[in-house]
Write an enzyme that holds these catalytic residues in place. Structure first.
Site, PDB file in Angstrom:
ATOM      1  N   HIS A 336       0.729  -1.213   0.174  1.00 54.95           N
ATOM      2  CA  HIS A 336       0.326   0.094  -0.063  1.00 54.95           C
ATOM      3  C   HIS A 336       1.086   0.855   0.209  1.00 54.95           C
ATOM      4  CE1 HIS A 336      -4.025   0.910   1.283  1.00 54.95           C
ATOM      5  NE2 HIS A 336      -4.018   1.582   0.602  1.00 54.95           N
ATOM      6  N   THR A 498       6.652  -3.720   4.077  1.00 55.31           N
ATOM      7  CA  THR A 498       6.055  -3.035   4.630  1.00 55.31           C
ATOM      8  C   THR A 498       5.118  -3.873   5.759  1.00 55.31           C
ATOM      9  OG1 THR A 498       3.970  -1.503   3.635  1.00 55.31           O
ATOM     10  CG2 THR A 498       4.806  -3.484   2.514  1.00 55.31           C
ATOM     11  N   THR A 499       4.430  -2.708   6.261  1.00 53.15           N
ATOM     12  CA  THR A 499       2.961  -3.365   6.790  1.00 53.15           C
ATOM     13  C   THR A 499       1.887  -3.477   6.390  1.00 53.15           C
ATOM     14  OG1 THR A 499       2.804  -1.621   8.521  1.00 53.15           O
ATOM     15  CG2 THR A 499       4.304  -2.486   8.613  1.00 53.15           C
ATOM     16  N   HIS A 500       1.709  -3.140   5.296  1.00 50.79           N
ATOM     17  CA  HIS A 500       0.545  -3.377   4.656  1.00 50.79           C
ATOM     18  C   HIS A 500       0.927  -4.152   3.249  1.00 50.79           C
ATOM     19  CE1 HIS A 500      -1.982   0.423   7.122  1.00 50.79           C
ATOM     20  NE2 HIS A 500      -1.428  -0.275   7.169  1.00 50.79           N
ATOM     21  N   ALA A 501       1.508  -4.607   3.480  1.00 54.58           N
ATOM     22  CA  ALA A 501       1.712  -5.710   2.349  1.00 54.58           C
ATOM     23  C   ALA A 501       0.169  -7.118   1.565  1.00 54.58           C
ATOM     24  CB  ALA A 501       2.675  -6.778   2.533  1.00 54.58           C
TER      25      ALA A 501
END
Ligand SMILES: Cc1cc2nc3c(=O)[nH]c(=O)nc-3n(C[C@H](O)[C@H](O)[C@H](O)COP(=O)(O)OP(=O)(O)OC[C@H]3O[C@@H](n4cnc5c(N)ncnc54)[C@H](O)[C@@H]3O)c2cc1C
Ligand code: SF4
Length: 568
Positions: A336, A498-501
């Protein structure tokens, strides 16, 4: 030789946001579930408001699995590797990253499920940007709505509905898809700063609303309400006001007596037989190797680990990795775009030193397809979000907005005067899967056990760049309407860990382009399922977790109702 354990109905790999939700409907249906979790149980004493430990040193110190296997990254297949971050902020503990996440709990917009067909319908087929591999989801928002609802009630989400069965309420998000009922709790309270920003949005003719949060706005299901003291951006909640699965669905599943939680169990591979069915998983605990046989394997270790586990699980039936005979594992990966931020400097203190990042105000006018893209050259948009949260080290890292040097006594004086006078907006923007972006195993870099780590080959492409420019301009407009005396935009960077993969085991009806079917079960291995955002094919303009949890519940529900077929 691995120690073979007694057989179970279902083994879930990872008890985080997604796995921690799935265990509840499975066990409530009477299925015996073994949850294998790489981390340990954490206690309230572990959740101290310690910015240095929480935000910079990568806790918990006991299990550093995510930090020891940070994926490598290169923007393209011919580019050199990017510098590798020392830590990855995903959590290794029962409850996973829901222990220390921000807890923004968004539903996707109906458009996000039908990006291709809706873009064609509204603007023509030529408007699907070239090179992108986006597909419509195999079902629409309506199909997921009941599961969003179940998760919101179980983990406890505070929020203001904007659309209940088609009745619009301007106090909430007027663009949201219809909900069956209100949130289980009213929204978190506003602050002077968020009220000021809401007023500025209204002056622009926009519709601001409080964002939904898996944080109790009052006492809920025997857990305390939030006390707004802050430090829970990467810190856990010492009063359990945050609806982590560690304090909600997992203990409830344990009370059914059908869930066995095995902590500090690092799953290394999924095993299959000659017929291509999953037989169970291999894991290491305390230096000993175990084999947990199961009728059904559900992988829920976060996007990078889901893909890595499948690729590491090679066999004669699946020489390129489990469920990868169509070459789709790792494909349609994207992260994201949360970068391209906007910061603003105000002429007075904002008192943003207390509160939490899920306590904010949103504007959705420029998200998804909520505005006419007829005269524009991109699709999608962004959610504008400002929030309350200020910690000392982060505050000292503030920009000087070109008004002071970045060192020395003038810098110190500037930070002292302005540390509470600035804010950075969190802008989540549509990101789409692209044919050049993918995950695979790094040919060189290994984790301490000797297994290859994930390699990300990905970068933002044209559509993301255009969305980012457009959304940053809207955010500048909002900050200026609120009285900002200076604004500053940051660049987009690249698509590193990332933490939003998302993606890598995408969900869809076509096995040629998707790893799992509409129920989250593998097209190639009928008793293997994948939970988490790795099954999602679009990101929308908002955080992934509630959608990943709703999908996990839906998969578990399907499994429970069709157990004989699924278990074979
Ligand atoms: C600081 C931060 C803030 C965030 N804020 C938000 C937010 O506000 N809203 C939002 O929607 N999302 C947010 N996110 C993202 C969110 O945390 C993730 O989307 C979500 O946790 C992913 O769920 P998951 O179950 O796939 O992974 P996780 O929740 O990370 O759970 C995976 C679990 O699997 C375990 N595991 C991994 N590998 C193995 C293995 N081999 N064997 C056994 N166990 C294994 C891990 O230890 C972990 O417990 C945030 C993330 C971070 C880091
Ligand atoms: S601000 Fe609220 S959710 Fe965060 S740690 Fe404090 S009480 Fe818990």
């Amino acid at each position: 030789m691995a120690t073979e354990l007694p057989r179970t109905n279902v083994v879930v790999v990872g008890l985080g946001a997604a796995g921690g939700v799935a265990v509840l409907p499975l066990t409530q249906a009477g299925l015996d579930v073994v949850g294998l979790e790489a981390g340990a149980w954490l206690a309230p004493a572990d959740f101290s408001p310690d910015e240095l430990r929480n935000n910079y040193r990568g806790w918990p110190q006991s299990v550093q699995k995510a930090n020891r296997e940070v994926p490598t990254h290169r923007p393209t297949a011919s580019a050199p590797a990017s510098p590798r971050p020392a830590i990855h902020p995903m959590m290794n503990a029962v409850g996973g990253t829901t222990l220390h996440y921000w807890a923004q709990s968004w539903r996707l917009h109906p458009w996000d499920f039908k990006v291709v067909s809706e873009t064609r319908r509204r603007y023509g087929a030529a408007r699907i940007p070239k090179g992108y591999t986006v597909e419509d989801w195999p079902f629409g928002y309506d199909e997921l709505e009941p599961y969003y609802d179940k998760v919101e009630v179980e983990i406890g989400v505070s929020g203001q509905a904007g659309n209940i069965r088609g009745t619009i309420d301007k106090r909430g998000n007027v663009f949201e898809g219809p909900r069956a009922r209100a949130y289980p709790m009213p929204p978190l309270r506003g602050t002077g700063f968020t009220d000021m920003m809401a007023g500025a949005a209204r002056s622009l003719g926009w519709n601001p609303f409080p964002g939904p949060a898996a944080v109790n706005s009052g006492r809920y299901q025997n857990r305390a309400g939030c006390v707004y003291h802050g430090f829970c951006a990467r810190g856990g909640c010492h009063v359990s006001a945050k609806g982590s699965t560690a304090v909600t669905t997992i203990p409830k599943a344990q009370r059914t007596k059908h869930l066995t939680v095995v902590t500090e169990a690092h799953v290394t591979t999924v095993a299959v037989n000659a017929q291509g069915r999953a037989t169970g998983v291999n894991y290491l605990k305390g230096g000993t190797e175990y084999f947990q046989p199961a009728d059904l394997v559900l992988v829920a270790g976060y996007v990078y680990e889901n893909v890595r586990l499948l690729l590491l699980s090679t066999s004669p039936a699946f020489p390129k990795g489990l469920s990868n005979n169509h070459g789709q594992v790792g494909r349609h990966y994207f992260s994201h775009n949360q970068q391209s931020t906007v910061s603003a400097l105000f002429p007075r203190d904002l008192n943003a030193w207390y509160g939490l990042p899920a306590q904010g105000v949103a504007v959705d006018e420029w998200a998804d397809d909520n505005f006419d893209h007829g005269g524009l050259d991109f699709i999608g948009g962004g959610n504008l979000w400002v929030y309350s949260d200020r910690r000392p080290i982060a505050a000292a890292g503030m920009s000087t907005f070109g008004r002071a040097p970045r060192w020395g006594s003038q810098w110190k004086a500037f930070v002292k005067a302005n540390a509470d006078r600035w804010n950075t907006a969190y802008l989540q923007k549509t990101t789409l899967p692209h044919e050049e972006n993918y995950l695979d195993l790094d040919p060189v870099v290994k984790d301490p056990l000797g297994f290859a780590v994930c390699r990300i080959t990905a970068d933002y492409k044209d559509n993301e760049r255009k969305v980012a420019t457009f959304i940053q301009d809207k955010m500048v407009e909002w900050f200026k309407a609120a009285g900002a005396i200076a604004t500053e935009k940051t660049g987009m960077g690249t698509m590193g860990p990332t933490t939003h993969a998302y993606g890598g085991t995408r969900m869809g009806d076509n096995p040629e382009t998707n790893v799992v079917n509409r129920w989250g079960l593998s097209h190639e291995v009928p008793n293997l399922g994948v939970l988490g955002a790795s099954v999602m094919g679009t990101s929308g303009s908002r955080n992934p977790t509630l959608t990943a949890q709703a999908l996990a519940w839906r998969t578990a529900d399907y499994v429970a109702k069709n157990w004989k077929t699924v278990a074979g």
